[in-house]
Design a protein around this motif. Structure first.
Motif, PDB file in Angstrom:
ATOM      1  N   LEU A  10       1.552   4.314  -0.461  1.00 23.44           N
ATOM      2  CA  LEU A  10       1.884   3.462   0.684  1.00 23.44           C
ATOM      3  C   LEU A  10       1.384   2.033   0.477  1.00 23.44           C
ATOM      4  CD1 LEU A  10       1.175   5.924   3.644  1.00 23.44           C
ATOM      5  CD2 LEU A  10       3.402   5.019   2.935  1.00 23.44           C
ATOM      6  N   PHE A  11       0.187   1.892  -0.106  1.00 16.01           N
ATOM      7  CA  PHE A  11      -0.325   0.545  -0.404  1.00 16.01           C
ATOM      8  C   PHE A  11       0.569  -0.154  -1.436  1.00 16.01           C
ATOM      9  CE2 PHE A  11      -4.529   2.124   1.197  1.00 16.01           C
ATOM     10  CZ  PHE A  11      -4.662   1.184   2.210  1.00 16.01           C
ATOM     11  N   THR A  12       1.043   0.623  -2.408  1.00 15.61           N
ATOM     12  CA  THR A  12       1.980   0.068  -3.392  1.00 15.61           C
ATOM     13  C   THR A  12       3.271  -0.363  -2.713  1.00 15.61           C
ATOM     14  OG1 THR A  12       1.077   1.484  -5.147  1.00 15.61           O
ATOM     15  CG2 THR A  12       3.282   0.565  -5.498  1.00 15.61           C
ATOM     16  N   LYS A  13       3.697   0.445  -1.733  1.00 21.31           N
ATOM     17  CA  LYS A  13       4.907   0.119  -0.973  1.00 21.31           C
ATOM     18  C   LYS A  13       4.732  -1.194  -0.211  1.00 21.31           C
ATOM     19  CE  LYS A  13       8.142   2.138   2.373  1.00 21.31           C
ATOM     20  NZ  LYS A  13       8.419   3.305   3.256  1.00 21.31           N
ATOM     21  N   VAL A  14       3.522  -1.409   0.342  1.00 25.90           N
ATOM     22  CA  VAL A  14       3.217  -2.670   1.029  1.00 25.90           C
ATOM     23  C   VAL A  14       3.352  -3.835   0.055  1.00 25.90           C
ATOM     24  CG1 VAL A  14       1.400  -4.044   2.126  1.00 25.90           C
ATOM     25  CG2 VAL A  14       1.728  -1.670   2.802  1.00 25.90           C
ATOM     26  N   ASP A  15       2.753  -3.674  -1.131  1.00 29.13           N
ATOM     27  CA  ASP A  15       2.811  -4.750  -2.147  1.00 29.13           C
ATOM     28  C   ASP A  15       4.253  -5.062  -2.544  1.00 29.13           C
ATOM     29  OD1 ASP A  15       0.066  -4.915  -2.125  1.00 29.13           O
ATOM     30  OD2 ASP A  15      -0.208  -3.590  -3.859  1.00 29.13           O
ATOM     31  N   ILE A  16       5.043  -4.007  -2.765  1.00 34.42           N
ATOM     32  CA  ILE A  16       6.437  -4.197  -3.170  1.00 34.42           C
ATOM     33  C   ILE A  16       7.234  -4.860  -2.053  1.00 34.42           C
ATOM     34  CG2 ILE A  16       8.574  -2.986  -3.746  1.00 34.42           C
ATOM     35  CD1 ILE A  16       6.857  -0.893  -5.188  1.00 34.42           C
ATOM     36  N   THR A  17       6.989  -4.404  -0.821  1.00 37.26           N
ATOM     37  CA  THR A  17       7.688  -4.972   0.336  1.00 37.26           C
ATOM     38  C   THR A  17       7.370  -6.453   0.488  1.00 37.26           C
ATOM     39  OG1 THR A  17       7.649  -2.848   1.502  1.00 37.26           O
ATOM     40  CG2 THR A  17       7.978  -4.825   2.845  1.00 37.26           C
ATOM     41  N   ALA A  19       6.230  -8.487  -1.787  1.00 28.49           N
ATOM     42  CA  ALA A  19       6.743  -9.232  -2.936  1.00 28.49           C
ATOM     43  C   ALA A  19       8.250  -9.493  -2.794  1.00 28.49           C
ATOM     44  CB  ALA A  19       6.460  -8.468  -4.231  1.00 28.49           C
ATOM     45  N   SER A  20       8.979  -8.497  -2.279  1.00 29.60           N
ATOM     46  CA  SER A  20      10.426  -8.642  -2.108  1.00 29.60           C
ATOM     47  C   SER A  20      10.737  -9.724  -1.082  1.00 29.60           C
ATOM     48  CB  SER A  20      11.046  -7.308  -1.662  1.00 29.60           C
ATOM     49  OG  SER A  20      10.858  -6.308  -2.650  1.00 29.60           O
ATOM     50  N   TYR A  21      10.018  -9.678   0.031  1.00 29.88           N
ATOM     51  CA  TYR A  21      10.242 -10.683   1.078  1.00 29.88           C
ATOM     52  C   TYR A  21       9.802 -12.072   0.615  1.00 29.88           C
ATOM     53  CZ  TYR A  21      11.723  -7.537   4.823  1.00 29.88           C
ATOM     54  OH  TYR A  21      12.447  -6.667   5.615  1.00 29.88           O
ATOM     55  N   GLU A  89       9.713 -12.506  10.130  1.00 30.15           N
ATOM     56  CA  GLU A  89       9.703 -11.488  11.185  1.00 30.15           C
ATOM     57  C   GLU A  89       9.987 -10.095  10.612  1.00 30.15           C
ATOM     58  OE1 GLU A  89      12.404 -12.609  14.253  1.00 30.15           O
ATOM     59  OE2 GLU A  89      11.334 -14.468  14.754  1.00 30.15           O
ATOM     60  N   TYR A  90      10.992 -10.007   9.734  1.00 29.77           N
ATOM     61  CA  TYR A  90      11.361  -8.714   9.148  1.00 29.77           C
ATOM     62  C   TYR A  90      10.241  -8.174   8.264  1.00 29.77           C
ATOM     63  CZ  TYR A  90      16.165  -9.640  10.704  1.00 29.77           C
ATOM     64  OH  TYR A  90      17.275  -9.889  11.454  1.00 29.77           O
ATOM     65  N   LYS A  91       9.600  -9.083   7.533  1.00 30.41           N
ATOM     66  CA  LYS A  91       8.479  -8.654   6.685  1.00 30.41           C
ATOM     67  C   LYS A  91       7.363  -8.058   7.544  1.00 30.41           C
ATOM     68  CE  LYS A  91       5.360 -11.493   5.138  1.00 30.41           C
ATOM     69  NZ  LYS A  91       4.612 -12.557   4.405  1.00 30.41           N
ATOM     70  N   THR A  92       7.025  -8.761   8.624  1.00 32.14           N
ATOM     71  CA  THR A  92       5.974  -8.278   9.518  1.00 32.14           C
ATOM     72  C   THR A  92       6.333  -6.919  10.104  1.00 32.14           C
ATOM     73  OG1 THR A  92       5.363 -10.550  10.085  1.00 32.14           O
ATOM     74  CG2 THR A  92       4.635  -8.820  11.585  1.00 32.14           C
ATOM     75  N   GLU A  93       7.597  -6.757  10.508  1.00 32.94           N
ATOM     76  CA  GLU A  93       8.057  -5.477  11.063  1.00 32.94           C
ATOM     77  C   GLU A  93       7.899  -4.351  10.044  1.00 32.94           C
ATOM     78  OE1 GLU A  93      12.046  -5.884  12.401  1.00 32.94           O
ATOM     79  OE2 GLU A  93      11.549  -7.291  14.023  1.00 32.94           O
ATOM     80  N   ASP A  94       8.370  -4.596   8.821  1.00 31.22           N
ATOM     81  CA  ASP A  94       8.324  -3.557   7.788  1.00 31.22           C
ATOM     82  C   ASP A  94       6.892  -3.196   7.405  1.00 31.22           C
ATOM     83  OD1 ASP A  94      11.027  -3.562   7.876  1.00 31.22           O
ATOM     84  OD2 ASP A  94      11.361  -4.369   5.868  1.00 31.22           O
ATOM     85  N   VAL A  95       6.032  -4.216   7.274  1.00 28.39           N
ATOM     86  CA  VAL A  95       4.634  -3.962   6.914  1.00 28.39           C
ATOM     87  C   VAL A  95       3.921  -3.220   8.037  1.00 28.39           C
ATOM     88  CG1 VAL A  95       2.413  -5.028   6.398  1.00 28.39           C
ATOM     89  CG2 VAL A  95       4.479  -5.896   5.303  1.00 28.39           C
ATOM     90  N   HIS A  96       4.224  -3.590   9.280  1.00 25.48           N
ATOM     91  CA  HIS A  96       3.621  -2.882  10.417  1.00 25.48           C
ATOM     92  C   HIS A  96       4.065  -1.417  10.449  1.00 25.48           C
ATOM     93  CE1 HIS A  96       1.110  -5.459  12.890  1.00 25.48           C
ATOM     94  NE2 HIS A  96       1.910  -6.471  12.626  1.00 25.48           N
ATOM     95  N   SER A  97       5.309  -1.172  10.066  1.00 29.49           N
ATOM     96  CA  SER A  97       5.824   0.190  10.014  1.00 29.49           C
ATOM     97  C   SER A  97       5.043   1.024   8.995  1.00 29.49           C
ATOM     98  CB  SER A  97       7.304   0.179   9.648  1.00 29.49           C
ATOM     99  OG  SER A  97       7.799   1.491   9.501  1.00 29.49           O
ATOM    100  N   ILE A  98       4.793   0.426   7.830  1.00 31.01           N
ATOM    101  CA  ILE A  98       4.005   1.116   6.797  1.00 31.01           C
ATOM    102  C   ILE A  98       2.563   1.275   7.262  1.00 31.01           C
ATOM    103  CG2 ILE A  98       3.248   1.063   4.388  1.00 31.01           C
ATOM    104  CD1 ILE A  98       5.679  -0.750   3.805  1.00 31.01           C
ATOM    105  N   LEU A  99       2.042   0.256   7.948  1.00 30.10           N
ATOM    106  CA  LEU A  99       0.669   0.308   8.448  1.00 30.10           C
ATOM    107  C   LEU A  99       0.468   1.469   9.403  1.00 30.10           C
ATOM    108  CD1 LEU A  99      -2.168  -0.915   8.780  1.00 30.10           C
ATOM    109  CD2 LEU A  99      -1.226  -2.402  10.551  1.00 30.10           C
ATOM    110  N   THR A 100       1.458   1.719  10.264  1.00 36.63           N
ATOM    111  CA  THR A 100       1.371   2.847  11.199  1.00 36.63           C
ATOM    112  C   THR A 100       1.232   4.160  10.441  1.00 36.63           C
ATOM    113  OG1 THR A 100       2.739   1.660  12.815  1.00 36.63           O
ATOM    114  CG2 THR A 100       2.569   4.046  13.058  1.00 36.63           C
ATOM    115  N   GLU A 101       2.018   4.298   9.386  1.00 34.75           N
ATOM    116  CA  GLU A 101       1.948   5.506   8.557  1.00 34.75           C
ATOM    117  C   GLU A 101       0.609   5.583   7.825  1.00 34.75           C
ATOM    118  OE1 GLU A 101       4.758   7.863   5.280  1.00 34.75           O
ATOM    119  OE2 GLU A 101       5.296   5.851   5.985  1.00 34.75           O
TER     120      GLU A 101
END
Length: 215
Positions: A10-17, A19-21, A89-101
């Motif tokens: 999940l932390f890797t997913k945050v980094d990738i997310t 980086a993409s944004y 905004e989209y980056k924050t939404e996606d990262v917050h989604s991963i943060l919840t998990e």
């Protein structure tokens, strides 16, 4: 360890997310800058054209055509600015989604984490015991080696030939390792070495060098 692997994923997913944004943001900001430069140039020429139209030097049709192009460029700049904002905004939404998990799994991982840490401590406890046992073994070997010299000194003292024995004890003799080019390496583990190992992951360079040279 399954939960640990999932958390690391999940932390890797945050980094990738992120980086993409970030890549998308940089591209969009570059486009926005180019559009803003074009708009700035266009503003000056359009203002001059407007003056000419008011003075009757160009036709209203020419002016209206250029005005439409100018408004289209302004709309593109506004759209690009909005897209930059949306990317954040989209980056924050996606990262917050991963943060919840992450938070949900981190709570489950708490018990497993303490178990793994206790296992590390058990390993260190065994290493400490092994180190002390090696010290005891070294003491026994040393005392056996110097036993004849001690007995000889004791006999001379008994006969009045000698007053004292100067054979070192195990602690004095085995505490330091003489370095070939001068100096010493402490054979006792001091707090500073442990601090560097646990805090910074550092191993004394001289110790490594001496051990490798001895192989």
């Amino acid at each position: 360890m399954k939960l640990l692997n999932k958390l690391e994923g999940l932390f890797t997913k945050v980094d990738i997310t992120e980086a993409s944004y970030q890549k998308a943001l940089e591209q969009k900001e570059e486009q926005l800058l180019e559009l803003q430069l074009q708009l700035k140039d266009k503003e000056t020429s359009f203002r001059d054209l407007h003056k000419m139209e008011m003075l009757g030097q160009v036709s209203k049709e020419t002016y209206e055509a250029e005005k439409e192009k100018f408004e289209q460029l302004k709309a593109k700049v506004a759209e690009a600015q909005r897209e930059v904002q949306l990317i954040e905004e989209y980056k924050t939404e996606d990262v917050h989604s991963i943060l919840t998990e992450l938070e949900a799994d981190a709570g489950k991982y708490s018990a497993e984490k303490h178990k793994e840490i206790d296992a590390i401590k058990d390993d260190l406890l065994q290493a400490k015991l092994a180190y002390i046992e090696r010290m005891v073994e070294a003491r026994d070997k040393y005392n056996k080696i110097v036993s004849p010299a001690r007995k000889l000194d004791a006999l001379k003292i008994k006969l009045g030939i000698k007053q004292n024995s100067y054979v070192s004890d195990a602690l004095s003799s085995l505490s330091l390792y003489s370095v070939p080019n001068g100096g010493y390496e402490n054979l006792l583990i001091d707090k500073g070495v442990v601090y560097d190992a646990l805090s910074y992951g550092e191993v004394p360079s001289q110790l490594e060098r001496l051990v490798k040279a001895g192989k």
